[in-house]
Design an enzyme around this catalytic site. Structure first.
Site, PDB file in Angstrom:
ATOM      1  N   ILE A  15       0.853  -1.189   0.000  1.00  0.00           N
ATOM      2  CA  ILE A  15       0.000   0.000   0.000  1.00  0.00           C
ATOM      3  C   ILE A  15       0.888   1.238   0.000  1.00  0.00           C
ATOM      4  CG2 ILE A  15      -1.621   1.355   1.381  1.00  0.00           C
ATOM      5  CD1 ILE A  15      -2.939  -1.284   2.124  1.00  0.00           C
ATOM      6  N   ALA A  19       6.058   2.886  -0.457  1.00  0.00           N
ATOM      7  CA  ALA A  19       6.720   4.107  -0.017  1.00  0.00           C
ATOM      8  C   ALA A  19       7.396   3.926   1.340  1.00  0.00           C
ATOM      9  CB  ALA A  19       5.726   5.246   0.057  1.00  0.00           C
ATOM     10  N   THR A  22      10.059  -1.587   1.186  1.00  0.00           N
ATOM     11  CA  THR A  22      11.390  -1.939   0.732  1.00  0.00           C
ATOM     12  C   THR A  22      11.455  -1.891  -0.789  1.00  0.00           C
ATOM     13  OG1 THR A  22      10.707  -4.234   0.718  1.00  0.00           O
ATOM     14  CG2 THR A  22      11.837  -3.446   2.691  1.00  0.00           C
ATOM     15  N   LYS A  38      10.831  -0.661  -9.542  1.00  0.00           N
ATOM     16  CA  LYS A  38       9.936   0.374  -9.030  1.00  0.00           C
ATOM     17  C   LYS A  38       8.534   0.034  -9.502  1.00  0.00           C
ATOM     18  CE  LYS A  38       9.045   5.291  -9.341  1.00  0.00           C
ATOM     19  NZ  LYS A  38       9.628   6.315  -8.482  1.00  0.00           N
ATOM     20  N   ASP A 140       9.420  17.840 -12.189  1.00  0.00           N
ATOM     21  CA  ASP A 140       9.536  17.653 -10.741  1.00  0.00           C
ATOM     22  C   ASP A 140      10.992  17.407 -10.368  1.00  0.00           C
ATOM     23  OD1 ASP A 140       8.532  17.601  -8.186  1.00  0.00           O
ATOM     24  OD2 ASP A 140       8.142  15.450  -8.221  1.00  0.00           O
TER      25      ASP A 140
END
Lengths: 307, 212
Positions: A15, A19, A22, A38, A140
């Site tokens: 979930i 973040a 791991t 990722k 970003d």
């Protein structure tokens, strides 16, 4: 999908896209190189992955073929359907041990040398010029997504994924960093590649300061902090059609940038101010920044020595 | 190049390019390839996806579905968040993508546009890109829609040119995407001729052209 019946729920650890969890990282025993996974979640409909996602992935793969030294390698993109509404997209990236944030934090006491900063900046701008010439905006840019290898090579990460993330973002509570945002984004005006140059300017200053230049807590606060340094822009420079009025800000004058970045040299300060220009159309481009005198003094002095 | 005059036929062409089925233009709707066996198609697709997934799994010796490593050339290890750049972590650092200003299409005033026809560019773009406007998910399935047209289902999309609702859904993103791209390019090339928010969208820049 059939197999989803056996996976009615996602493991708790995933979930928030992991973040707080791991990362899977691996060493290729053949090449000795490291990769990392990722995961991002993408919403799907009965047509499968959104066309926008497929398109973004195709673009990233095309960029990949240039093998640019200042852009993080994307080795593979693997899609795993999770349910009829969601597909997990796993991006396989090369793994770099640290980002610029850690790199700056780890730098011993007086901070980075001016030559080191110049080298980092040149690499950063090279990567950016490459992205911009392929019409990719980062949007970003910040120390967290500028990777620095143990050999001091700069690699930009996390660009071109905006569409892929947009769904993911909606599902994830996020603390937003405003510190590297340019005025046009804070004002919700139109924006393009100059956004990345603003962020680069903020990062340039931070390399000397080892702390961020503008630490705003809200959009308005961020704008206020920016104007305290560059001064309140002229009325005619203020973008049209934005809700935030110029009158909301005190009429402050620009202060010398060396008040905030005392270690910077003269040409560095000039380049920095061309990056921190309020009007995005007057802001220097990545390509022009690379041609700036700041990057040339070193070479000319070397040439003088050899002559 | 940004002041292309669009006649209504040019508009038709534009619309036609973006909408797949021929009946959008001609008003004659036929199901040329017979009924589609959706179960079979779905089975084939799943088999193909499984094949791709297996290839991925083998290449990386990693089970992406279960998110677990397998034995092979890659020596996998799980590293904690503190020991890796935040970028590799799923999401927390992907700040604010959702806070981006909306796509310029709808913001852009078309007042100073030189395009003479009745439909303002924004209007056209909006109709082409109308996100999900009145189009149920069922209609995005091309074969089914053709089917329904033939069988006169009440949910059918009439073959009237001006109803372009079926351009919805996925095309939305394509348009958004290219308008953004287009702007990026504009900005880089054109320097400071005019503030961007005032320049009309060059409608001739269709996705097809941009790809090449």
């Amino acid at each position: 999908m059939a197999h989803c019946t056996s996976f009615p729920y996602e493991p708790v650890a995933e979930i928030g896209g992991g973040a707080y969890g791991t990362v899977y990282k691996a060493r290729d025993t053949e090449s000795g190189k490291f990769v990392a996974l990722k995961n991002v979640r993408v919403q799907t409909d009965q047509n499968g992955l959104p066309v926008s996602t497929v398109r973004e992935v195709a673009l990233l793969k095309r960029l990949e073929q240039f093998d640019h030294p200042n852009v993080v390698r994307l080795m593979d993109v693997c899609a795993t359907p999770r349910s009829d509404q969601e597909t997990k997209v796993t991006l396989v990236f090369e793994h770099v041990d640290q980002d610029l944030k850690t790199y700056l934090e780890k730098a011993p006491a007086p901070g980075l040398s001016s030559d080191r900063i110049k080298d980092l900046m040149r690499q950063l701008l090279c990567g950016l010029a490459f992205l911009h010439s392929n019409q990719v905006m980062h949007r970003d840019l910040k120390p967290e997504n500028i990777l620095v290898t143990s050999q001091g090579q700069v690699k930009l990460a996390d660009f071109g994924l905006a569409k892929i993330y947009s769904c993911h973002m909606a599902l994830t509570p996020v603390v937003v960093t405003l510190w590297y945002r340019p005025p046009e984004v804070l004002l919700q005006s139109t924006y393009a590649t100059p956004v990345d140059i603003w962020s680069t300017g903020c990062i340039f200053a931070e390399m000397f300061r080892r702390k961020p230049l503008f630490c705003g807590e809200s959009e308005m606060d961020q704008l206020g902090k920016i104007f305290e340094v560059i001064g309140l822009p002229q009325e005619e420079e203020w973008p049209t059609g934005v809700t935030v009025s110029r009158k909301n800000f005190p009429a402050v004058k620009a202060r010398p940038i060396t008040d905030f970045v005392p270690e910077i040299n003269e040409q560095g300060a000039k380049l920095l101010m061309q990056m921190l220009t309020f009007d995005p159309l007057k802001r220097i481009s990545a390509l022009n920044a690379l041609e700036h005198l700041y990057f040339q003094d070193e070479e000319t002095s070397n040439q003088d020595e050899t002559l | 190049m940004s002041h292309v005059q669009l006649s209504s036929s040019a508009l038709e062409r534009l619309v036609a390019r973006r909408t797949f089925p021929l009946h959008r233009r001609t008003g004659v709707c036929r199901n040329l390839f017979g009924p589609v066996d959706h179960d079979e198609l779905s089975r084939d697709m799943k088999a193909k996806l499984r094949e791709v997934a297996e290839r991925d799994q083998q290449r990386w010796n990693f089970n992406f579905e279960a998110n677990t490593p397998l034995a092979g050339d890659y020596e996998w290890e799980e590293v904690s968040a503190e020991k890796t750049p935040a970028f590799y972590l799923g999401s927390a650092q992907q700040s604010g993508r959702d806070l981006e200003p909306p796509t310029p299409v709808k913001q852009r005033p078309s007042l100073d546009s030189d395009v003479p026809e009745t439909d303002a560019p924004g209007d056209v773009m909006e109709r082409l890109a109308a996100p999900g406007s009145s189009t149920g998910p069922a209609e995005t399935n091309q074969e089914n829609r053709a089917d329904k047209l033939n069988s006169g289902s009440p949910r059918r999309v009439p073959c009237v040119r001006r109803k372009r609702t079926s351009a919805a859904d996925n095309n939305t993103h394509i348009t958004d995407f290219f308008v953004k791209r287009r702007r990026a390019a504009d900005m880089m090339i054109s320097g400071d001729t005019r503030h961007l928010s005032k320049s009309p969208i060059p409608l001739e820049q269709t996705p097809r052209k941009r790809i090449r």
